[in-house]
Motif scaffolding. Structure first.
Motif, PDB file in Angstrom:
ATOM      1  N   PRO A   7       0.842 -26.663  -2.801  1.00 55.44           N
ATOM      2  CA  PRO A   7       0.830 -25.147  -2.179  1.00 55.44           C
ATOM      3  C   PRO A   7      -0.121 -24.444  -3.123  1.00 55.44           C
ATOM      4  N   ALA A   8      -0.695 -23.398  -2.644  1.00 56.55           N
ATOM      5  CA  ALA A   8      -1.746 -22.447  -3.393  1.00 56.55           C
ATOM      6  C   ALA A   8      -0.776 -21.550  -4.188  1.00 56.55           C
ATOM      7  N   ILE A   9      -1.272 -21.333  -5.491  1.00 56.66           N
ATOM      8  CA  ILE A   9      -0.403 -20.493  -6.466  1.00 56.66           C
ATOM      9  C   ILE A   9      -0.572 -18.941  -5.899  1.00 56.66           C
ATOM     10  N   SER A  10       0.704 -18.333  -5.808  1.00 60.13           N
ATOM     11  CA  SER A  10       0.838 -17.277  -5.412  1.00 60.13           C
ATOM     12  C   SER A  10       0.962 -16.165  -6.565  1.00 60.13           C
ATOM     13  N   VAL A  11       0.052 -15.122  -6.698  1.00 60.14           N
ATOM     14  CA  VAL A  11       0.266 -14.358  -7.865  1.00 60.14           C
ATOM     15  C   VAL A  11       0.432 -13.020  -7.235  1.00 60.14           C
ATOM     16  N   PRO A  12       1.907 -12.442  -7.607  1.00 63.18           N
ATOM     17  CA  PRO A  12       2.473 -11.370  -7.256  1.00 63.18           C
ATOM     18  C   PRO A  12       1.696 -10.145  -7.641  1.00 63.18           C
ATOM     19  N   GLN A  13       1.202  -9.295  -6.672  1.00 62.58           N
ATOM     20  CA  GLN A  13       0.594  -8.127  -6.939  1.00 62.58           C
ATOM     21  C   GLN A  13       1.355  -6.823  -7.670  1.00 62.58           C
ATOM     22  N   HIS A  54      -7.173 -18.249 -25.665  1.00 61.93           N
ATOM     23  CA  HIS A  54      -6.033 -19.092 -25.129  1.00 61.93           C
ATOM     24  C   HIS A  54      -6.416 -19.711 -23.955  1.00 61.93           C
ATOM     25  N   THR A  55      -5.753 -20.960 -23.559  1.00 58.21           N
ATOM     26  CA  THR A  55      -6.218 -21.664 -22.357  1.00 58.21           C
ATOM     27  C   THR A  55      -5.035 -21.243 -21.368  1.00 58.21           C
ATOM     28  N   MET A  56      -5.261 -21.394 -20.230  1.00 57.26           N
ATOM     29  CA  MET A  56      -4.212 -20.975 -19.157  1.00 57.26           C
ATOM     30  C   MET A  56      -3.148 -22.120 -18.985  1.00 57.26           C
ATOM     31  N   ASP A  57      -1.999 -21.451 -18.886  1.00 54.76           N
ATOM     32  CA  ASP A  57      -0.882 -22.539 -18.830  1.00 54.76           C
ATOM     33  C   ASP A  57      -0.532 -23.159 -17.436  1.00 54.76           C
ATOM     34  N   ARG A  58      -1.101 -22.680 -16.438  1.00 54.04           N
ATOM     35  CA  ARG A  58      -0.935 -23.089 -14.928  1.00 54.04           C
ATOM     36  C   ARG A  58      -2.186 -23.321 -14.464  1.00 54.04           C
ATOM     37  N   PHE A  59      -2.307 -24.478 -13.689  1.00 55.55           N
ATOM     38  CA  PHE A  59      -3.796 -25.013 -12.972  1.00 55.55           C
ATOM     39  C   PHE A  59      -3.442 -25.036 -11.328  1.00 55.55           C
ATOM     40  N   ASP A  60      -4.446 -24.612 -10.598  1.00 54.58           N
ATOM     41  CA  ASP A  60      -4.447 -24.633  -9.294  1.00 54.58           C
ATOM     42  C   ASP A  60      -4.424 -26.354  -8.676  1.00 54.58           C
ATOM     43  N   ASP A  61      -3.353 -26.745  -8.013  1.00 56.92           N
ATOM     44  CA  ASP A  61      -3.335 -28.225  -7.650  1.00 56.92           C
ATOM     45  C   ASP A  61      -3.829 -28.279  -6.082  1.00 56.92           C
TER      46      ASP A  61
END
Length: 515
Positions: A507-513, A496-503
């Motif tokens: 702003p940077a994509i924040s991935v909650p831990q 499967h491909t990713m549904d979101r990409f970094d622009d």
């Protein structure tokens, strides 16, 4: 005192003793004739019944007796035909030993003795020392330099008719195991090859090998103290004679004989002709290579047919297998096997092949016993090869074949290999049966014991199963490759491909831990 028999060469120019074959060849090679004589002989060759390039030599000698002394030597220029050769053989066998050794070479011409017989004084370079020794030591011998090749080709049939026995094809090893009887006629045939290649040394090596075979056979017959009559000839000439070209050159006179044409081109033409002749022989052998089957008829109608590409039997003696090939005695053009004792009816049939002097047995029979019956399960009639029997000198060896050799009654049975020792189809009837000391082998075997029509085999039921080891290997390999391919496609479909990409501008994509 050594006896010398005078034989006149065809040109009528000289006479010479039989034993000195090299001198005969030298005279043929070195003679020089005048123009008028050459022209006359050229016309003689043109209008004679036998052509100059269709002759083969024939040599005949005996171990004892003087039956050949009374033979009249042919006149100069005379070509021995079928009728005259038959008369020679009949007179010779009338007072000579009737154990006949026939050395039948594929091809031979008088030029072979010229080129390879040490004709120019180099005796050590001769390819025929054993043959020359046999002729010189024989008390009675005869050499016919010019025999029409159709006559030499029919020599087997002539000897067979006069001896009233079938030919037995052997090699020196088989002869050493055979016990001959001086009172019983025998026709032993030794086939000798001939090289048709362009390499002259290869031809000489083949002829030397043939001479060694003659020497081995003579030694074996001497050790067994059996009187014999030997014949050495060929089926057809090995090359076109150069006599006609020499005659034409002789008409021109002088040294033109040595200057006739370009020798290199002449050799090339000769080789091309030999190659064309070899191809024609190969095509002819392909046409005649498939011989008719053995057919037994009852009341004028065929009821049993048998065919095999190769038929051999072997017996165990002294810890080693002695083998004999019965193919030439059973199949082939002009071969008529003796089928006495064969029978056939609605339920049983038996094909009996009768032979003589096989592996030391005076009486030898090969019997194929078959039967047919109706089977309720299949609702049709089937025939089986119940037994293959070998009867020899009052004894019998029986092989059971009913378990493996069977077919519908209206069909024939065919199998590539039918043996009792390698992938056995035939098995001895009991553990104490004499069949345990025998081996039988049939290659490309086909038999039909019932419902024969039109002199041809019916549809063949083949012994090979549908799923052979090769087919199973291919199926399993294909199945394994199909499983691997299916697994690979399944894994690719799970990606499967990713549904979101970094622009980079946003702003940077924040991935909650934490959840």
């Amino acid at each position: 005192m050594r006896r010398r028999v005078g034989v006149t060469w065809w040109t009528g120019m000289s006479s010479f003793p039989v034993g000195l074959l090299r001198k005969m060849a030298a005279e043929h090679r070195m003679m020089s004739v005048r123009g008028c004589m050459a022209a006359f002989l050229a016309m003689l060759c043109t209008f004679s019944s036998g052509k100059c390039d269709e002759q083969v030599p024939l040599m005949l000698w005996t171990s004892e007796g003087s039956g050949l002394l009374s033979q009249a030597v042919p006149a100069a220029g005379h070509i021995v035909g079928v009728t005259q050769l038959n008369s020679y053989l009949e007179t010779a066998l009338g007072s000579s030993p009737r154990n006949v050794l026939l050395f039948l070479q594929d091809k031979m011409s008088i030029e072979d003795f010229t080129m390879y017989g040490g004709a120019f004084g180099n005796k050590q370079d001769s390819a025929f020392p054993n043959l020359e020794g046999a002729l010189l030591s024989s008390p009675s011998s005869l050499v016919l330099p010019t025999v029409a090749w159709p006559a030499s080709n029919a020599v087997i049939g002539q000897l067979q008719d006069q001896l009233d026995t079938s030919p037995l094809y052997l090699d020196p090893e088989m002869l050493s195991q055979l016990r001959l009887n001086a009172s019983t006629p025998a026709l032993l045939v030794f086939r000798l090859p001939y090289s048709t290649g362009a390499d002259l040394m290869s031809v000489k090596e083949v002829l030397s090998g043939n001479d060694e075979v003659i020497g081995q056979v003579m030694s074996i017959m001497k050790s067994q103290s059996v009187p014999y009559t030997a014949v050495y000839t060929a089926v057809r000439p090995s090359r076109v004679s150069s006599i006609s070209m020499d005659m034409e050159a002789g008409v021109r006179g002088g040294r033109s004989l040595l200057q006739y044409g370009d020798r290199k081109r002449e050799r090339e033409r000769q080789r091309e002709k030999e190659r064309a002749e070899k191809k024609a022989n190969d095509r002819a052998s392909e046409r005649t290579g498939v011989y008719p089957p053995v057919e037994f008829k009852e009341g004028g109608a065929g009821c049993i047919m048998l065919w095999a590409e190769n038929l051999t039997v072997s017996v165990l003696r002294g810890g080693r297998w002695e083998r004999h090939d019965l193919t030439a005695l059973t199949f082939g053009e002009g071969v008529t096997p003796r089928l006495q004792g064969s029978l056939c009816n609605q339920s049983h049939s038996s094909l009996v092949l009768n032979y003589e002097n096989i592996l030391g047995h005076r009486s030898f029979k090969l019997v194929f016993a078959m039967s047919q019956r109706h089977y309720k399960v299949s609702a049709r009639r089937w025939f089986t090869l119940d037994a293959v029997e070998i009867e020899y000198d009052g004894q019998k060896a029986t092989f059971n074949g009913s378990r493996n050799v069977y077919a519908p009654a209206e069909y024939s049975y065919r199998c590539q290999s039918v043996t009792n020792f390698r992938y056995p189809v035939l098995v001895p009837r009991t553990s104490k049966d004499p069949a345990n000391q025998w081996r039988v082998s049939f290659t490309d075997f086909q038999i039909q014991g019932f419902n024969v029509a039109g002199g041809e085999f019916s549809y063949a039921s083949d012994c090979a199963g549908f799923f052979s080891p090769g087919i199973w290997m291919g199926l399993l390999t294909s199945l394994l490759m199909l499983v691997v391919l299916t697994y690979g496609l399944h894994m690719i479909m799970q990606l499967h491909t990713m549904d979101r990409f970094d622009d980079p501008k946003g702003p940077a994509i924040s991935v909650p831990q934490t959840d």
